[in-house]
Design a protein around this motif. Sequence first.
Motif, mmCIF file in Angstrom:
data_model
loop_
_atom_site.group_PDB
_atom_site.id
_atom_site.type_symbol
_atom_site.label_atom_id
_atom_site.label_comp_id
_atom_site.label_asym_id
_atom_site.label_seq_id
_atom_site.Cartn_x
_atom_site.Cartn_y
_atom_site.Cartn_z
ATOM 1 N N PRO A 85 40.371 22.646 46.583
ATOM 2 C CA PRO A 85 40.072 22.149 45.237
ATOM 3 C C PRO A 85 41.162 21.200 44.747
ATOM 4 N N LEU A 86 40.745 20.123 44.104
ATOM 5 C CA LEU A 86 41.715 19.135 43.638
ATOM 6 C C LEU A 86 42.611 19.684 42.528
ATOM 7 N N ASP A 87 42.146 20.726 41.847
ATOM 8 C CA ASP A 87 42.980 21.303 40.792
ATOM 9 C C ASP A 87 43.909 22.385 41.320
ATOM 10 N N ALA A 88 43.955 22.568 42.637
ATOM 11 C CA ALA A 88 44.847 23.581 43.222
ATOM 12 C C ALA A 88 45.283 23.141 44.614
ATOM 13 N N LEU A 89 45.760 21.911 44.738
ATOM 14 C CA LEU A 89 46.159 21.386 46.039
ATOM 15 C C LEU A 89 47.490 21.987 46.496
ATOM 16 N N PRO A 90 47.636 22.216 47.805
ATOM 17 C CA PRO A 90 48.939 22.617 48.337
ATOM 18 C C PRO A 90 49.862 21.400 48.393
ATOM 19 N N GLU A 91 51.114 21.632 48.762
ATOM 20 C CA GLU A 91 52.017 20.502 48.979
ATOM 21 C C GLU A 91 51.470 19.657 50.128
ATOM 22 N N LEU A 92 51.430 18.338 49.934
ATOM 23 C CA LEU A 92 50.893 17.444 50.950
ATOM 24 C C LEU A 92 52.002 16.630 51.601
ATOM 25 N N CYS A 106 36.501 19.053 45.784
ATOM 26 C CA CYS A 106 37.459 19.412 46.832
ATOM 27 C C CYS A 106 37.703 18.235 47.764
ATOM 28 N N VAL A 107 38.844 18.300 48.466
ATOM 29 C CA VAL A 107 39.188 17.291 49.470
ATOM 30 C C VAL A 107 39.464 17.999 50.790
ATOM 31 N N LEU A 108 39.162 17.323 51.894
ATOM 32 C CA LEU A 108 39.333 17.890 53.229
ATOM 33 C C LEU A 108 40.754 17.629 53.734
ATOM 34 N N LEU A 109 41.444 18.706 54.112
ATOM 35 C CA LEU A 109 42.815 18.608 54.610
ATOM 36 C C LEU A 109 42.945 19.341 55.935
ATOM 37 N N ALA A 110 43.981 18.978 56.702
ATOM 38 C CA ALA A 110 44.288 19.649 57.965
ATOM 39 C C ALA A 110 45.803 19.721 58.100
ATOM 40 N N ARG A 111 46.279 20.745 58.807
ATOM 41 C CA ARG A 111 47.731 20.887 58.980
ATOM 42 C C ARG A 111 48.261 19.909 60.017
ATOM 43 N N ARG A 112 49.478 19.436 59.768
ATOM 44 C CA ARG A 112 50.147 18.578 60.729
ATOM 45 C C ARG A 112 50.746 19.435 61.839
ATOM 46 N N LEU A 113 50.494 19.052 63.069
ATOM 47 C CA LEU A 113 51.076 19.745 64.219
ATOM 48 C C LEU A 113 52.233 18.959 64.815
ATOM 49 N N GLU A 114 52.568 17.846 64.157
ATOM 50 C CA GLU A 114 53.614 16.983 64.658
ATOM 51 C C GLU A 114 54.592 16.657 63.534
#
Length: 222
Positions: free
Chosen positions: A125-132, A33-41
């Motif tokens: 999970p890297l095999d199920a990433l959202p749009e980045l 897995c990779v650590l992601l966070a939502r953009r607020l800007e």
Amino acid sequence: MAGMQATNTAGYDAPIGLTADPVVFTLLDGRLCVLLARRLEEPQRGLFALPGGFVGSSEAPEQTAERKLREKTGVGSVHLEQLRTYADPVRDPRGWLPTIAYMALVRPETLPEERPVDRDASWHPLDALPELALDHAVIVDDGLWRLHARVADKVWFVRKALALLTEPFTLRQAQQLYEALRGEEVDAANFRRDVRATGLLEDTGALRSEGPGRPGRLYRRA
């Protein structure tokens, strides 16, 4: 969104700033897995992205990566390894904005339960990433390639990656971790020979049953 422009003292086009983006991996329930966070800007507000940001005038890019990790995810100081620089002039709609990416491999509990709620910081999970956002999918792919290459070095694997396991552990557990991080199966005998040859494992003298067959010897990192 109109792009910003800047020039240097010689009159040439220049970057409008510099950002730093940490690519933080973990193994969670057997999935990388990779650590992601939502953009607020803006741009691309609301999309998931790597938890990076603008480099301050009084800090090095690696310090920025660590600071942004704390601010956006609550993750404290981790060992960051420089990945590469991304400087395509059109990678960001705001203007020519290069970023320096860093890679880290941490235990899943490194992400605290108490973290910025609005950022929705989480393991993906890297095999199920959202749009980045932006070119962060490319950066994650490059980080994964680097991780695969680093894990192939058994010394690096023992020193860094085996920290994901709770000590003591069996060589079977170490092999399962290796295969998950490397993305391929390996020969058990060759793997055990190679990790022992690093001289970085200490045999505890204890055994642990792992199902049918002989119990496995327990090791810790020396």
